[in-house]
Motif scaffolding. Sequence first.
Motif, PDB file in Angstrom:
ATOM      1  N   PHE A  40      26.516 -19.716 -25.668  1.00 22.90           N
ATOM      2  CA  PHE A  40      25.276 -20.449 -25.441  1.00 22.90           C
ATOM      3  C   PHE A  40      24.628 -20.036 -24.116  1.00 22.90           C
ATOM      4  N   ALA A  41      25.440 -19.914 -23.067  1.00 17.94           N
ATOM      5  CA  ALA A  41      24.895 -19.532 -21.762  1.00 17.94           C
ATOM      6  C   ALA A  41      24.276 -18.142 -21.808  1.00 17.94           C
ATOM      7  N   ALA A  42      24.941 -17.216 -22.475  1.00 20.04           N
ATOM      8  CA  ALA A  42      24.420 -15.853 -22.542  1.00 20.04           C
ATOM      9  C   ALA A  42      23.144 -15.783 -23.366  1.00 20.04           C
ATOM     10  N   VAL A  43      23.120 -16.459 -24.508  1.00 12.36           N
ATOM     11  CA  VAL A  43      21.913 -16.464 -25.341  1.00 12.36           C
ATOM     12  C   VAL A  43      20.779 -17.156 -24.606  1.00 12.36           C
ATOM     13  N   GLY A  44      21.083 -18.250 -23.919  1.00 15.62           N
ATOM     14  CA  GLY A  44      20.041 -18.958 -23.185  1.00 15.62           C
ATOM     15  C   GLY A  44      19.452 -18.122 -22.069  1.00 15.62           C
ATOM     16  N   GLU A  45      20.299 -17.331 -21.407  1.00 16.47           N
ATOM     17  CA  GLU A  45      19.812 -16.489 -20.308  1.00 16.47           C
ATOM     18  C   GLU A  45      19.023 -15.294 -20.824  1.00 16.47           C
ATOM     19  N   LYS A  46      19.530 -14.633 -21.855  1.00 22.63           N
ATOM     20  CA  LYS A  46      18.896 -13.412 -22.359  1.00 22.63           C
ATOM     21  C   LYS A  46      17.826 -13.702 -23.406  1.00 22.63           C
ATOM     22  N   GLN A  47      17.958 -14.848 -24.090  1.00 25.77           N
ATOM     23  CA  GLN A  47      17.063 -15.207 -25.199  1.00 25.77           C
ATOM     24  C   GLN A  47      16.963 -14.066 -26.214  1.00 25.77           C
ATOM     25  N   HIS A  48      18.100 -13.449 -26.445  1.00 24.96           N
ATOM     26  CA  HIS A  48      18.179 -12.347 -27.397  1.00 24.96           C
ATOM     27  C   HIS A  48      19.644 -12.174 -27.773  1.00 24.96           C
ATOM     28  N   PHE A  49      19.949 -12.215 -29.068  1.00 26.82           N
ATOM     29  CA  PHE A  49      21.339 -12.149 -29.510  1.00 26.82           C
ATOM     30  C   PHE A  49      21.982 -10.800 -29.173  1.00 26.82           C
ATOM     31  N   GLY A  50      21.241  -9.716 -29.377  1.00 32.05           N
ATOM     32  CA  GLY A  50      21.802  -8.387 -29.105  1.00 32.05           C
ATOM     33  C   GLY A  50      22.168  -8.228 -27.639  1.00 32.05           C
ATOM     34  N   SER A  51      21.251  -8.614 -26.734  1.00 30.80           N
ATOM     35  CA  SER A  51      21.513  -8.484 -25.293  1.00 30.80           C
ATOM     36  C   SER A  51      22.659  -9.395 -24.858  1.00 30.80           C
ATOM     37  N   ALA A  52      22.687 -10.614 -25.401  1.00 32.90           N
ATOM     38  CA  ALA A  52      23.742 -11.552 -25.039  1.00 32.90           C
ATOM     39  C   ALA A  52      25.107 -11.044 -25.499  1.00 32.90           C
ATOM     40  N   ALA A  53      25.157 -10.488 -26.728  1.00 27.16           N
ATOM     41  CA  ALA A  53      26.415  -9.955 -27.243  1.00 27.16           C
ATOM     42  C   ALA A  53      26.897  -8.784 -26.394  1.00 27.16           C
ATOM     43  N   MET A  54      25.969  -7.951 -25.939  1.00 29.22           N
ATOM     44  CA  MET A  54      26.329  -6.807 -25.104  1.00 29.22           C
ATOM     45  C   MET A  54      26.908  -7.267 -23.764  1.00 29.22           C
TER      46      MET A  54
END
Length: 311
Positions: free
Chosen positions: A16-30
């Motif tokens: 959740f924190a990564a998706v919230g910061e990047k607002q993009h699933f691909g970037s957050a997963a990376m």
Amino acid sequence: MTDKTYRPSLAGLRAFAAVGEKQHFGSAAMVLGVSQSTLSQALTALEAGLGTQLVERSTRRVFLTTEGTHLLPLAQAAVEAADAFLSAATGVADPLRGSIRLGLIPTVAPYLLPRLLAGLASHLPALTVRVIEDQTERLLTALRGGALDAALMALPTEFGGVTEIPLYDEDFVLALPPGHPLSGKHRVSTAALAELPLLLLDEGHCLRDQALDVCQKAGVRPELADTRAASLATAVQCVTGGLGATLIPQSAVPVEAARSRVGLAHFAVPRPGRRIGLVYRSSSGRDVSYQQLARVIGESIGSKPGVRRVN
């Protein structure tokens, strides 16, 4: 949220924190080093457990919901706290990658700390050192009580429950008033101490006991000066002022000779001296780490005339 027993997983909070910061699933997963499907599953599980939708998914972007915007800072704080916990746990598991409370006796600290700290910073950059200077007995008490992790002091300590790692031996040098007939001599007998008013450090300093021990082994009864000093630097200044003579360890000579007009004399072989080592609780279970620490300290101190590393 209807299930009061639910506890979010760290993986879900990280997602959740990564998706919230990047607002993009691909970037957050990376950023997290996981696949997008793994990330999506962790986030979906978090939302299901909370009974709250945190993000709005679209084909192009990810939007935080009102609830998501409110909860994101708390999720970030939880992740940061977990990372701090893991970092601290690493330091606990390996004392050379965390913080160490290192005690030193007053006749060692001022003369070896510059080299010691520089060496530790170079060879053990993940180690944070907190220095505590005190007399031997108080350092040993703090060590036994857990207020210290290790200490540099004269050996042997004759103190139960501690392990001692010898680091170096050093000679004692006779400090004399300027112009004294023995000043500059290199084969002075310890018997000469019988003819000198001996200036000692206060009770509790191991160097005081060591000086008296030198006299006892030489079979002389020293004439004790009326003056007593709380530090070696003060003792040397009193000697320079003609109030007596004293013994100083070889490692202190460069510093004390540079800031005073004190006369120096070296004893005949076998020269009196002392052994300095690293001491720690035997029950700590950190023998390997402290052996490594002792090696680094020994290498940092190096070799000086009259100072001999113990292998």
